[in-house]
Design an enzyme around this catalytic site. Structure first.
Site, PDB file in Angstrom:
ATOM      1  N   GLY A  45       0.648  -0.968  -0.172  1.00 20.07           N
ATOM      2  CA  GLY A  45       0.111   0.194   0.423  1.00 20.07           C
ATOM      3  C   GLY A  45       0.822   0.913  -0.264  1.00 20.07           C
ATOM      4  O   GLY A  45       2.058   1.272  -1.088  1.00 20.07           O
ATOM      5  N   GLU A  46       0.823   2.314   1.092  1.00 23.71           N
ATOM      6  CA  GLU A  46       1.652   3.113   1.296  1.00 23.71           C
ATOM      7  C   GLU A  46       2.073   3.098   2.215  1.00 23.71           C
ATOM      8  O   GLU A  46       1.201   3.912   3.294  1.00 23.71           O
ATOM      9  CB  GLU A  46       0.776   4.927   0.791  1.00 23.71           C
ATOM     10  CG  GLU A  46       1.141   6.121   0.718  1.00 23.71           C
ATOM     11  CD  GLU A  46       3.134   5.777   0.008  1.00 23.71           C
ATOM     12  OE1 GLU A  46       2.459   6.100  -0.478  1.00 23.71           O
ATOM     13  OE2 GLU A  46       3.979   6.151   0.850  1.00 23.71           O
ATOM     14  N   SER A  47       3.530   2.791   2.292  1.00 18.64           N
ATOM     15  CA  SER A  47       4.100   2.755   3.834  1.00 18.64           C
ATOM     16  C   SER A  47       3.774   3.907   4.871  1.00 18.64           C
ATOM     17  O   SER A  47       3.727   3.230   6.066  1.00 18.64           O
ATOM     18  CB  SER A  47       5.201   2.214   3.368  1.00 18.64           C
ATOM     19  OG  SER A  47       6.034   3.549   3.199  1.00 18.64           O
ATOM     20  N   CYS A  77       5.846  -5.120   0.108  1.00 14.75           N
ATOM     21  CA  CYS A  77       5.780  -3.902  -0.107  1.00 14.75           C
ATOM     22  C   CYS A  77       5.871  -3.323   0.340  1.00 14.75           C
ATOM     23  O   CYS A  77       7.257  -2.888   1.123  1.00 14.75           O
ATOM     24  CB  CYS A  77       5.280  -4.027  -2.083  1.00 14.75           C
ATOM     25  SG  CYS A  77       5.700  -2.725  -2.885  1.00 14.75           S
ATOM     26  N   ARG A 105      12.823   3.157  -1.108  1.00 14.31           N
ATOM     27  CA  ARG A 105      11.214   3.232  -2.014  1.00 14.31           C
ATOM     28  C   ARG A 105      11.672   3.294  -3.106  1.00 14.31           C
ATOM     29  O   ARG A 105      11.988   4.226  -3.823  1.00 14.31           O
ATOM     30  CB  ARG A 105      11.044   4.271  -1.287  1.00 14.31           C
ATOM     31  CG  ARG A 105      10.700   3.402   0.656  1.00 14.31           C
ATOM     32  CD  ARG A 105      10.012   5.151   0.453  1.00 14.31           C
ATOM     33  NE  ARG A 105       9.023   5.034   1.052  1.00 14.31           N
ATOM     34  CZ  ARG A 105       7.282   6.214   0.517  1.00 14.31           C
ATOM     35  NH1 ARG A 105       7.481   6.759   1.382  1.00 14.31           N
ATOM     36  NH2 ARG A 105       6.442   6.064   0.202  1.00 14.31           N
ATOM     37  N   ILE A 133       5.074  -3.021  -8.130  1.00 17.72           N
ATOM     38  CA  ILE A 133       4.282  -1.855  -8.253  1.00 17.72           C
ATOM     39  C   ILE A 133       4.905  -0.989  -7.377  1.00 17.72           C
ATOM     40  O   ILE A 133       5.059  -1.233  -6.033  1.00 17.72           O
ATOM     41  CB  ILE A 133       2.502  -2.196  -7.658  1.00 17.72           C
ATOM     42  CG1 ILE A 133       2.528  -3.593  -8.389  1.00 17.72           C
ATOM     43  CG2 ILE A 133       2.125  -0.617  -8.113  1.00 17.72           C
ATOM     44  CD1 ILE A 133       0.205  -3.647  -7.749  1.00 17.72           C
ATOM     45  N   ARG A 134       5.375   0.091  -7.952  1.00 23.03           N
ATOM     46  CA  ARG A 134       5.777   1.067  -7.500  1.00 23.03           C
ATOM     47  C   ARG A 134       7.165   0.739  -6.093  1.00 23.03           C
ATOM     48  O   ARG A 134       6.696   0.769  -5.092  1.00 23.03           O
ATOM     49  CB  ARG A 134       4.671   2.012  -6.477  1.00 23.03           C
ATOM     50  CG  ARG A 134       4.652   3.164  -7.758  1.00 23.03           C
ATOM     51  CD  ARG A 134       3.863   3.997  -7.641  1.00 23.03           C
ATOM     52  NE  ARG A 134       3.926   4.946  -6.274  1.00 23.03           N
ATOM     53  CZ  ARG A 134       4.795   5.879  -6.158  1.00 23.03           C
ATOM     54  NH1 ARG A 134       5.283   6.452  -7.649  1.00 23.03           N
ATOM     55  NH2 ARG A 134       5.505   6.847  -4.929  1.00 23.03           N
ATOM     56  N   HIS A 169       4.093  -7.842  -5.115  1.00 24.74           N
ATOM     57  CA  HIS A 169       2.680  -8.564  -4.341  1.00 24.74           C
ATOM     58  C   HIS A 169       2.205  -9.581  -4.029  1.00 24.74           C
ATOM     59  O   HIS A 169       1.564 -10.093  -5.852  1.00 24.74           O
ATOM     60  CB  HIS A 169       2.046  -7.654  -5.061  1.00 24.74           C
ATOM     61  CG  HIS A 169       1.675  -5.903  -4.367  1.00 24.74           C
ATOM     62  ND1 HIS A 169       0.687  -5.464  -3.615  1.00 24.74           N
ATOM     63  CD2 HIS A 169       2.523  -5.599  -5.468  1.00 24.74           C
ATOM     64  CE1 HIS A 169       1.215  -4.388  -3.877  1.00 24.74           C
ATOM     65  NE2 HIS A 169       2.100  -3.897  -4.684  1.00 24.74           N
ATOM     66  N   GLU A 171      -0.046 -11.438  -3.453  1.00 24.97           N
ATOM     67  CA  GLU A 171      -1.614 -11.373  -3.326  1.00 24.97           C
ATOM     68  C   GLU A 171      -2.426 -11.517  -4.862  1.00 24.97           C
ATOM     69  O   GLU A 171      -3.066 -11.646  -4.749  1.00 24.97           O
ATOM     70  CB  GLU A 171      -1.924 -10.903  -2.677  1.00 24.97           C
ATOM     71  CG  GLU A 171      -2.671  -8.901  -2.800  1.00 24.97           C
ATOM     72  CD  GLU A 171      -0.413  -8.673  -2.366  1.00 24.97           C
ATOM     73  OE1 GLU A 171       0.298  -9.137  -2.794  1.00 24.97           O
ATOM     74  OE2 GLU A 171      -0.745  -7.559  -2.652  1.00 24.97           O
TER      75      GLU A 171
END
Ligand code: GLN
Length: 186
Positions: A45-47, A77, A105, A133-134, A169, A171
């Site tokens: 997600g967004e750390s 991630c 990051r 993803i990023r 990821h 999942e």
């Protein structure tokens, strides 16, 4: 399953499939639940956002205590960034320091911020298709940390004693081999 933000529902579904009825995945958004779990997953997600919620609710302290007492932890991630030892050039939050790795990051550049790659993974007898993803890069690690997979000199899947960190990821594909490793750790 730490569920403040990010790729939570997909992770829950993947874990439930891997469990095959032999357990359940609980979404955690407040303190008091982690101490009763047999394993902990920190999704992507967004750390920065995830770290803020972990600190605000006290769930971060509970995860630290559980992981230090040997409870298995899988962090993917953004989750990997949150549990790392050091984030290169990041000052907005302090990582939990549960896996002795140094991460960068958004390390894979703007042109290919998201990509897929076939990884060779230690212990797998066929390539693993991974979705990035990023994604963060693992650029340094302690001698106690096993590197399970890498892209050139960058590690993308690592394992400490009871902690597994993945830059991608797991999942998002039907391939549950990393979830299975995690369940074996439990
Ligand atoms: N770039 C994100 C961060 O720094 C991580 C991306 C992800 O989890 N897919 O938090």
């Amino acid at each position: 399953m730490v569920a403040f933000q990010g790729d939570v529902s997909e992770h829950v579904l993947a874990m439930e499939r891997a469990l095959g009825g032999g357990g359940s995945a609980v979404e955690v958004r407040r303190a008091g639940i982690v101490p009763r779990c047999n394993g902990i997953v920190l999704p992507g997600g967004e750390s920065t956002t995830i770290a803020k919620h972990l600190a605000r609710t006290g769930v971060g302290d509970e995860i630290r205590a559980a992981a230090r007492s040997g409870v298995p932890l899988m962090a993917t991630c953004a989750g990997l960034i949150v549990i790392s030892q050091e984030i290169v050039e990041e000052t907005r939050f302090l990582p939990l320091g549960l896996l002795d790795v140094r991460v960068v990051r958004n390390a894979f550049g703007s042109q290919s911020e998201s990509f897929e790659a076939n990884l060779q993974v230690e212990g797998f007898n066929s390539p693993y298709r991974a979705v990035f993803i990023r994604a963060p890069a693992i650029v340094g690690w302690d001698a106690e940390v096993d590197v399970l997979s890498r892209i050139e000199e960058i590690a993308v899947a690592v394992r400490g004693e009871n902690v597994m960190g993945l830059a991608f990821h797991p999942e998002l594909t039907g391939d549950l081999r990393f979830h299975e490793i995690f369940l074996d750790m439990i």
